[in-house]
Design a protein around this motif. Structure first.
Motif, short mmCIF file in Angstrom:
data_model
loop_
_atom_site.label_atom_id
_atom_site.label_comp_id
_atom_site.label_asym_id
_atom_site.label_seq_id
_atom_site.Cartn_x
_atom_site.Cartn_y
_atom_site.Cartn_z
N LYS A 169 0.81 -1.21 0.00
CA LYS A 169 0.00 0.00 0.00
C LYS A 169 0.85 1.27 0.00
O LYS A 169 0.40 2.32 -0.43
N GLU A 170 2.06 1.16 0.51
CA GLU A 170 2.89 2.35 0.68
C GLU A 170 4.11 2.31 -0.23
O GLU A 170 4.56 1.25 -0.67
N ILE A 171 4.64 3.49 -0.51
CA ILE A 171 5.87 3.62 -1.28
C ILE A 171 6.73 4.68 -0.60
O ILE A 171 6.23 5.71 -0.18
N SER A 172 8.02 4.38 -0.46
CA SER A 172 8.90 5.26 0.31
C SER A 172 10.20 5.51 -0.43
O SER A 172 10.76 4.61 -1.06
N SER A 173 10.69 6.74 -0.33
CA SER A 173 11.97 7.09 -0.93
C SER A 173 13.14 6.62 -0.08
O SER A 173 14.29 6.64 -0.52
N GLU A 174 12.86 6.17 1.16
CA GLU A 174 13.91 5.70 2.07
C GLU A 174 14.10 4.19 2.01
O GLU A 174 14.85 3.63 2.80
N HIS A 175 13.44 3.55 1.09
CA HIS A 175 13.47 2.08 1.01
C HIS A 175 14.87 1.59 0.63
O HIS A 175 15.54 2.15 -0.23
N THR A 176 15.32 0.53 1.30
CA THR A 176 16.58 -0.13 0.94
C THR A 176 16.25 -1.49 0.36
O THR A 176 15.25 -2.12 0.74
N VAL A 177 17.09 -1.98 -0.52
CA VAL A 177 16.80 -3.21 -1.23
C VAL A 177 18.04 -4.10 -1.29
O VAL A 177 19.17 -3.61 -1.37
N GLU A 178 17.80 -5.40 -1.21
CA GLU A 178 18.88 -6.37 -1.35
C GLU A 178 19.05 -6.70 -2.82
O GLU A 178 18.08 -6.87 -3.56
N VAL A 179 20.30 -6.79 -3.26
CA VAL A 179 20.60 -7.02 -4.67
C VAL A 179 21.47 -8.26 -4.82
O VAL A 179 22.37 -8.52 -4.02
N LYS A 180 21.16 -9.04 -5.86
CA LYS A 180 21.97 -10.21 -6.16
C LYS A 180 22.16 -10.29 -7.67
O LYS A 180 21.29 -9.86 -8.44
N ILE A 181 23.29 -10.84 -8.12
CA ILE A 181 23.52 -11.04 -9.55
C ILE A 181 23.92 -12.49 -9.79
O ILE A 181 24.70 -13.07 -9.03
N LEU A 182 23.32 -13.09 -10.82
CA LEU A 182 23.61 -14.48 -11.19
C LEU A 182 24.17 -14.51 -12.60
O LEU A 182 23.61 -13.91 -13.52
N ASP A 183 25.27 -15.22 -12.77
CA ASP A 183 25.97 -15.28 -14.04
C ASP A 183 25.60 -16.56 -14.79
O ASP A 183 25.98 -17.66 -14.41
N TYR A 184 24.81 -16.41 -15.86
CA TYR A 184 24.46 -17.53 -16.73
C TYR A 184 25.04 -17.33 -18.13
O TYR A 184 24.51 -17.84 -19.11
N SER A 185 26.12 -16.57 -18.23
CA SER A 185 26.66 -16.22 -19.54
C SER A 185 27.28 -17.41 -20.27
O SER A 185 27.53 -17.33 -21.47
N LYS A 186 27.50 -18.51 -19.57
CA LYS A 186 28.04 -19.70 -20.22
C LYS A 186 26.94 -20.69 -20.61
O LYS A 186 27.23 -21.72 -21.24
N GLU A 187 25.70 -20.40 -20.21
CA GLU A 187 24.59 -21.31 -20.48
C GLU A 187 23.89 -20.93 -21.79
O GLU A 187 24.03 -19.81 -22.28
N ASP A 188 23.13 -21.88 -22.34
CA ASP A 188 22.54 -21.68 -23.66
C ASP A 188 21.22 -20.93 -23.64
O ASP A 188 20.91 -20.21 -24.59
N ASN A 189 20.40 -21.10 -22.60
CA ASN A 189 19.08 -20.48 -22.57
C ASN A 189 18.89 -19.74 -21.26
O ASN A 189 18.60 -20.36 -20.22
N LEU A 190 19.04 -18.44 -21.28
CA LEU A 190 18.97 -17.64 -20.06
C LEU A 190 17.62 -17.78 -19.38
O LEU A 190 17.55 -17.94 -18.16
N LEU A 191 16.52 -17.74 -20.14
CA LEU A 191 15.21 -17.78 -19.53
C LEU A 191 14.96 -19.11 -18.82
O LEU A 191 14.41 -19.14 -17.71
N THR A 192 15.39 -20.22 -19.42
CA THR A 192 15.22 -21.52 -18.77
C THR A 192 15.98 -21.57 -17.46
O THR A 192 15.49 -22.11 -16.46
N ASP A 193 17.17 -20.99 -17.43
CA ASP A 193 17.96 -20.98 -16.19
C ASP A 193 17.31 -20.11 -15.13
O ASP A 193 17.33 -20.44 -13.94
#
Length: 409
Positions: free
Chosen positions: A72-96
């Protein structure tokens, strides 16, 4: 000649986050500030997500937003957790990204359309399970694909998936993946330098139109009698999102009659029996007390045990390459459920359970619910899980996705 400095995955996540901040998130926020009425129906997890996951593939990079669609609410003070996954060696990104196995499908692999809202994509085996359990094929507005061998991203094309449901199977039954919001952007890789690959990341060519669309967009939601269930599911999401929540708080909430639909929908159960204390009939041992017995369509019950959404050890898989194993924490959870399985190998114990609690149990599935998808759902995790007999491990995100798939059907 200046030596090229390789970027780490953290560097890539920072780069992509800064690109989105400057070109998308900040401009989207400014438009909402200028037009406050838009905030009422705005998809708030775009700016206040629980987590953002970046994906790196061969032809595309992606960003997935994870959060509560009913915030219901939206805030400019919000903090977020970030993650990155490397699938650059795989054939189908969406399937992974989806973690669904489409290899048994006989249909062709289809190009993914640019824009996909309410896309429903089951494998044939998954559809059989869904229909057997009363899934309503005509109960929702959706774009559904039958016998499709998966989707592939079109090179040089931007793709978006909003409220997509993808269904597959594993040895334990149905697997559901709900994608709330996933943007996939083209990228180019220059591998002329044998030492360092150079990535060129692209965004939308019509950025202003995208921002205007997203500010006005209203996220699709179930309606009617499902509103009460939405309310309960939201409370469950809030509960598992707090680091102060204990295991008894989770199981007590789910055991309440008005909330038991979560277990029934997630595990396709008819009846729920919470915390039945079972004494051993042939051995002098401490009584067992599993969190839940969930009765299936065959009249027999499986065992569901809930652990915390946040694992104590962030590394759920340990060991050297080709010698990986689950962490000691997860091994201890699995060992606990072995006692439950052993209990029901004794016919006297089975008779006692049926006479005292009205539950029939024979060779039960042992289902452990723990952690979040980004902690556990990886190719290494799925491979290791297959080494365990009659044990099924689900994340809290999988439970929520299964419930959502029923609420939208």
């Amino acid at each position: 000649m200046e030596e090229k400095k390789p970027l780490t995955l953290v560097d890539c996540a920072t780069l992509l986050g800064n690109m989105l901040m400057e070109n998308y998130w900040r401009k989207l926020w400014s438009l909402l500030e200028e037009n406050p009425d838009l905030k009422r129906n705005f998809t708030k997890f775009l700016l206040n997500p629980e987590k953002v996951i970046f994906y790196l593939g061969k032809t595309h990079w992606g960003v997935e937003y994870i959060g509560n669609a009913n915030s219901k609410e939206i805030s400019s003070e919000h903090t977020v957790e970030v993650k990155i996954l490397d699938y650059s060696k795989e054939d189908n990104l969406l399937t992974d990204i989806l973690g669904i196995d489409y290899s048994k499908q006989t249909g062709i692999v289809m190009p993914l359309p640019e824009y996909n809202e309410d896309l429903v994509h089951p494998t044939n085996e998954a559809m059989d399970i869904m229909l057997e359990n009363g899934w309503n094929l005509a109960g929702q507005s959706m774009l559904i694909g039958f016998n499709v061998g998966g989707f592939e991203l079109q090179e040089g094309t931007f793709h978006r998936i909003v409220n997509g449901f993808f269904y597959g199977t594993n040895r334990s039954g149905l697997v559901t993946r709900n994608v709330k919001w996933l943007d996939l952007f083209p990228l180019k890789i220059d591998d002329m330098d044998v030492g360092v690959d150079e990535f060129t990341f692209y965004m939308w060519p019509n950025l202003a139109d995208v921002i205007m669309h997203d500010a006005h967009f209203q996220y699709p939601r179930p309606s009617g009698f499902r509103e009460e269930k939405w309310f309960s599911l939201n409370r469950f999401v809030e509960l598992i999102s707090s680091k102060d929540t204990s295991e008894p708080q989770i199981t007590t909430f789910l055991a309440e009659p008005e909330n038991q639909f979560i277990l029934k929908m997630a595990f396709m159960g008819k009846n729920i029996s919470p915390e039945c204390e079972l004494e051993w009939q042939s051995e002098d041992r401490k009584a067992i007390r599993p969190d839940f017995f969930i009765e299936g369509s065959n009249g027999y019950s499986d065992i569901v045990e809930f652990k915390l959404p946040n694992l104590k050890n962030i590394n759920s898989i340990v060991g050297r390459e080709n010698r990986e194993t689950f962490s000691a924490e997860i091994h201890s959870y699995v060992s606990q459920t072995r006692d439950y399985e052993y209990y029901f190998e004794d016919p006297k114990n089975r008779e006692f359970a049926e006479e005292k609690h009205g539950i029939k149990v024979y060779y039960p599935k042992r289902i452990l619910v723990m952690g979040r998808r980004w902690m556990l759902d990886t190719p290494d995790w799925r491979r290791l899980e297959n080494d365990y007999r009659n044990i099924m491990i689900k994340t809290y995100d999988e439970v929520i996705d299964l419930v959502l798939s029923h609420l939208y059907s």
